[in-house]
Design an enzyme around this catalytic site. Sequence first.
Site, PDB file in Angstrom:
ATOM      1  CB  SER A  98      -0.882   0.016   1.251  1.00  0.00           C
ATOM      2  OG  SER A  98      -1.364   1.330   1.448  1.00  0.00           O
ATOM      3  CG  HIS A 136      -3.822  -1.648  -1.692  1.00  0.00           C
ATOM      4  ND1 HIS A 136      -4.945  -2.370  -2.031  1.00  0.00           N
ATOM      5  CD2 HIS A 136      -4.200  -0.848  -0.661  1.00  0.00           C
ATOM      6  CE1 HIS A 136      -5.946  -2.039  -1.242  1.00  0.00           C
ATOM      7  NE2 HIS A 136      -5.532  -1.106  -0.404  1.00  0.00           N
ATOM      8  CG  ASP A 185      -5.007   2.380   0.841  1.00  0.00           C
ATOM      9  OD1 ASP A 185      -5.963   1.590   0.702  1.00  0.00           O
ATOM     10  OD2 ASP A 185      -3.904   2.043   1.307  1.00  0.00           O
ATOM     11  CG  MET A 227      -8.354   7.130   2.310  1.00  0.00           C
ATOM     12  SD  MET A 227      -7.591   7.115   3.952  1.00  0.00           S
ATOM     13  CE  MET A 227      -6.677   5.574   3.877  1.00  0.00           C
ATOM     14  CG  HIS A 277      -9.166   0.147  -0.647  1.00  0.00           C
ATOM     15  ND1 HIS A 277      -8.547  -0.050   0.567  1.00  0.00           N
ATOM     16  CD2 HIS A 277     -10.499   0.142  -0.395  1.00  0.00           C
ATOM     17  CE1 HIS A 277      -9.457  -0.170   1.506  1.00  0.00           C
ATOM     18  NE2 HIS A 277     -10.653  -0.052   0.959  1.00  0.00           N
ATOM     19  CG  MET A 336     -11.260   3.203   1.841  1.00  0.00           C
ATOM     20  SD  MET A 336      -9.701   3.191   2.765  1.00  0.00           S
ATOM     21  CE  MET A 336      -8.552   3.279   1.411  1.00  0.00           C
ATOM     22  CG  MET A 394     -11.508  -2.794   4.903  1.00  0.00           C
ATOM     23  SD  MET A 394      -9.961  -2.354   4.095  1.00  0.00           S
ATOM     24  CE  MET A 394      -9.042  -1.561   5.411  1.00  0.00           C
ATOM     25  N   GLY A 433      -8.972   3.986   6.911  1.00  0.00           N
ATOM     26  CA  GLY A 433      -8.691   5.411   7.085  1.00  0.00           C
ATOM     27  C   GLY A 433      -7.224   5.705   7.358  1.00  0.00           C
ATOM     28  CG  PHE A 434      -5.964   6.758  10.034  1.00  0.00           C
ATOM     29  CD1 PHE A 434      -5.476   8.028   9.761  1.00  0.00           C
ATOM     30  CD2 PHE A 434      -7.278   6.632  10.467  1.00  0.00           C
ATOM     31  CE1 PHE A 434      -6.274   9.146   9.922  1.00  0.00           C
ATOM     32  CE2 PHE A 434      -8.090   7.746  10.637  1.00  0.00           C
ATOM     33  CZ  PHE A 434      -7.588   9.015  10.365  1.00  0.00           C
ATOM     34  N   GLY A 435      -3.017   4.014   8.043  1.00  0.00           N
ATOM     35  CA  GLY A 435      -2.060   2.917   8.110  1.00  0.00           C
ATOM     36  C   GLY A 435      -1.647   2.690   9.555  1.00  0.00           C
ATOM     37  CG  ASP A 468      -6.067  -2.809   3.081  1.00  0.00           C
ATOM     38  OD1 ASP A 468      -5.018  -2.520   3.679  1.00  0.00           O
ATOM     39  OD2 ASP A 468      -6.704  -1.995   2.374  1.00  0.00           O
ATOM     40  N   GLY A 469      -4.747  -4.332   6.134  1.00  0.00           N
ATOM     41  CA  GLY A 469      -4.677  -3.673   7.438  1.00  0.00           C
ATOM     42  C   GLY A 469      -3.987  -4.517   8.493  1.00  0.00           C
ATOM     43  N   GLY A 470      -2.886  -3.987   9.022  1.00  0.00           N
ATOM     44  CA  GLY A 470      -2.190  -4.675  10.112  1.00  0.00           C
ATOM     45  C   GLY A 470      -1.486  -5.952   9.673  1.00  0.00           C
ATOM     46  N   GLY A 511       1.227  -1.905   4.153  1.00  0.00           N
ATOM     47  CA  GLY A 511       1.744  -0.556   3.986  1.00  0.00           C
ATOM     48  C   GLY A 511       2.955  -0.316   4.845  1.00  0.00           C
ATOM     49  CB  SER A 512       3.304   0.481   8.457  1.00  0.00           C
ATOM     50  OG  SER A 512       2.423  -0.522   8.883  1.00  0.00           O
TER      51      SER A 512
HETATM   52  C1  DX5 Z   1      -6.301   1.586   5.508  1.00  0.00           C
HETATM   53  C2  DX5 Z   1      -5.763   1.228   4.139  1.00  0.00           C
HETATM   54  C3  DX5 Z   1      -4.634   0.286   4.156  1.00  0.00           C
HETATM   55  C4  DX5 Z   1      -3.408   0.750   4.880  1.00  0.00           C
HETATM   56  C5  DX5 Z   1      -2.714  -0.450   5.438  1.00  0.00           C
HETATM   57  O1  DX5 Z   1      -7.482   2.269   5.369  1.00  0.00           O
HETATM   58  O2  DX5 Z   1      -6.783   0.684   3.345  1.00  0.00           O
HETATM   59  O3  DX5 Z   1      -4.299  -0.113   2.835  1.00  0.00           O
HETATM   60  O4  DX5 Z   1      -2.513   1.452   4.078  1.00  0.00           O
HETATM   61  O5  DX5 Z   1      -1.650  -0.033   6.217  1.00  0.00           O
HETATM   62  P1  DX5 Z   1      -0.910  -0.992   7.235  1.00  0.00           P
HETATM   63  O6  DX5 Z   1      -0.359  -2.120   6.409  1.00  0.00           O
HETATM   64  O7  DX5 Z   1       0.149  -0.132   7.828  1.00  0.00           O
HETATM   65  O8  DX5 Z   1      -1.940  -1.461   8.214  1.00  0.00           O
HETATM   66 ZN    ZN Z   2      -6.395  -0.261   1.317  1.00  0.00          ZN
END
Ligand code: DX5
Ligand code: ZN
Length: 237
Positions: free
Chosen positions: A7, A32, A34, A36, A65, A67, A136, A141-143, A174-176, A196-197
């Site tokens: 991401s 990916h 994102d 928003m 994606h 959002m 999800m 909304g956030f990484g 997606d996420g964590g 992402g992170s």
């Molecule tokens: C959150 C995004 C994710 C996000 C994942 O709303 O859809 O794609 O970037 O970030 P990590 O991998 O850090 O959870």
């Molecule tokens: Zn995403």
Amino acid sequence: MIELAPSILSADFARLGEQAQAAVDGGATVLHVDIMDGHFVPNLTIGPPIVASLRKVTRVPLDCHLMIERPDDFIPVFAEAGANWISVHQEACVHLDRTLHLIASHGCKPGVVINPATPVHTLDEVLPLVHHVLVMSVNPGFGRQSFIPSSLKKIELLSQIRQSRGFNFRVEVDGGVHHDTIANVVCAGAEILVAGSAIFEHGSPRESASRLLESARAAVENRVQDLSSVAGDPRQP
Ligand code: DX5
Ligand code: ZN
């Protein structure tokens, strides 16, 4: 097939092309993106010009994606900018069937996304239409948020439904997703892993992508071995 989809939300946007390429060099096969709008989710990110810029520097599929509210208004411009896959939230679409057909009519692979509080059965009627279902595993909304464990049951359920009803959609998460959670999501049945992170905030994106993929593949390998030992495979000691 397991695929890693970094991401770009966590990338350094001043070096986006270089960082995206590094992740691809590390084995990522999808990027990916994102998107928003500050309404559907409490954050703002990017629009079609960034997708168009990425399109010029990479050949891998761009997985957009959305959002956003009123996704139908923006699907044509993202398709024009070079998106290959476009996913929309079940929660944002009153006419989900129409929206998925709209994505396909613009030459993109349609995907549907569910938030942590949305049950899998809300997708029953659209599963035959989608290329991918994105589960999800954080609230969008956030990484850098923590993985929500109940999403594993949803991934498992989707894998079972796909098998029992003979569908072809792919399961994305997606996420964590990072080293501590990747084995669980892979064992639950996820095949497209968004991170992402874990890719962009720990040194070299190339090495991070490569290590994360290695962990995912090791988890698949272990699962296959476990299953064959349960089945009494004669190759097992
Ligand atoms: C959150 C995004 C994710 C996000 C994942 O709303 O859809 O794609 O970037 O970030 P990590 O991998 O850090 O959870
Ligand atoms: Zn995403």
